[in-house]
Design an enzyme around this catalytic site. Structure first.
Site, PDB file in Angstrom:
ATOM      1  N   SER A 234      41.888  33.743  40.038  1.00 42.84           N
ATOM      2  CA  SER A 234      40.583  34.279  39.655  1.00 42.84           C
ATOM      3  C   SER A 234      40.606  34.754  38.210  1.00 42.84           C
ATOM      4  CB  SER A 234      40.211  35.459  40.560  1.00 42.84           C
ATOM      5  OG  SER A 234      39.056  36.147  40.084  1.00 42.84           O
TER       6      SER A 234
ATOM      7  N   TYR B 206      42.639  43.165  45.117  1.00 43.81           N
ATOM      8  CA  TYR B 206      42.318  41.745  44.957  1.00 43.81           C
ATOM      9  C   TYR B 206      42.881  41.213  43.643  1.00 43.81           C
ATOM     10  CZ  TYR B 206      39.318  37.627  44.173  1.00 43.81           C
ATOM     11  OH  TYR B 206      38.841  36.367  43.896  1.00 43.81           O
TER      12      TYR B 206
END
Length: 291
Positions: A180, A193
């Protein structure tokens, strides 16, 4: 050209539903023409029922691959999304198998790889895409359970699956990990995350160095804001207003569509990327990041 779509405040419950997403996400461009780049290949895409994984699976099929996908068990929205992408892949003339699997458990990952190889006779492309996130703006209130679950889902599953898959992969096969943009920009409300996505980048680089000599390529994709069910099911569930004009902060001023990522997975899975390994591709709307 992919046009900007208006995204408004909304929410879903995890794990989210492709069918309930509004506006609908684009999975593949109408003018995308396959050219057999993956003919005869077998690909496994975790989290292939929706979002980025769904687009990758559909693009693989259009390029001639048979595809296995996983989705979360014991959830009808997930199962319905999985059945619908299976039908789309079969419309492309390719085989598809769907597996409800809890990837947090090593034994489930080992069984999944064995089942896919038994069903298709081989495995050529592993896409470690399944993941989750839980917004939290104060580390002191982030529970131990959430931290461990995020790591179990986002990075430990990749270790389990890749370890089980490697004995089946041969020269010119590939592993693609979904990381990401957050691994590079560090949003303050997604610490656990973001930590897992940073781990995926490092895992990708180290594993590439370990297996590149065998002709197995290992790369990663680091999406920016992309319109998938994960967004309303996590950010939207935390605060629906976070999705108003989702993606507006990118230089392109909009969120990406899964259709803009599927071809990147095709590139990394095919021999078009034969001299690329240990790298991260950044489809993020123009955001400048290091690495």
């Amino acid at each position: 050209m992919v046009k900007k779509v208006e995204i408004h405040a909304q929410s879903q419950k995890l794990p989210g539903s492709e069918a309930k997403l509004s506006p609908k996400a684009e999975m593949i461009r109408e003018d995308y023409r396959g050219s057999g780049k993956l003919a005869g290949k077998v690909a496994l895409v975790t989290g292939g029922d929706s979002g980025i994984g769904r687009s990758a699976a559909l693009h693989f099929a259009r390029e001639g691959a048979d595809v296995a996908i996983t989705y979360l068990p014991n959830n009808e929205d997930e199962a319905a999304d999985a059945r619908s992408i299976k039908a789309l892949i079969e419309q492309e003339g390719q085989q598809c198998a769907i597996y409800p699997v809890d990837l947090r458990k090593a034994e489930n990952c080992r069984k999944l790889i064995a089942d896919v190889v038994e069903a298709f006779g081989k495995l050529n492309v592993l896409v470690n895409n399944a993941g989750t996130q839980y917004p939290n703006e104060d580390l002191t209130t982030l529970s131990d359970e959430q931290w461990l679950n995020t790591f179990d889902t986002n990075i430990h599953s990749i270790f389990f699956l890749t370890k089980a898959a490697l004995p089946h992969l041969k020269e010119d096969d590939s592993i693609i990990n979904t990381t990401s943009v957050n691994a590079y920009i560090g949003p303050q409300m997604l610490i656990d995350y973001t930590a897992t996505k940073g781990a995926i980048v490092s895992f990708t680089r180290a594993l590439s160095n370990q297996v590149a000599g065998k002709g197995i390529r290992v790369n990663a994709v680091a999406p920016g804001p992309v319109w998938t069910p994960l967004q309303p099911a996590t950010l939207g569930d935390y605060n629906p207003e976070l999705l108003e004009n989702f993606g507006h902060e990118t230089p392109m001023g909009r969120a990406g569509q899964p259709s803009e990522l599927g071809p990147i997975y095709v590139f990394l899975a095919s021999l078009d990327s034969s001299y690329i390994s240990g790298q991260v591709i950044h489809p993020n709307g123009g955001t400048m990041v290091g690495g």
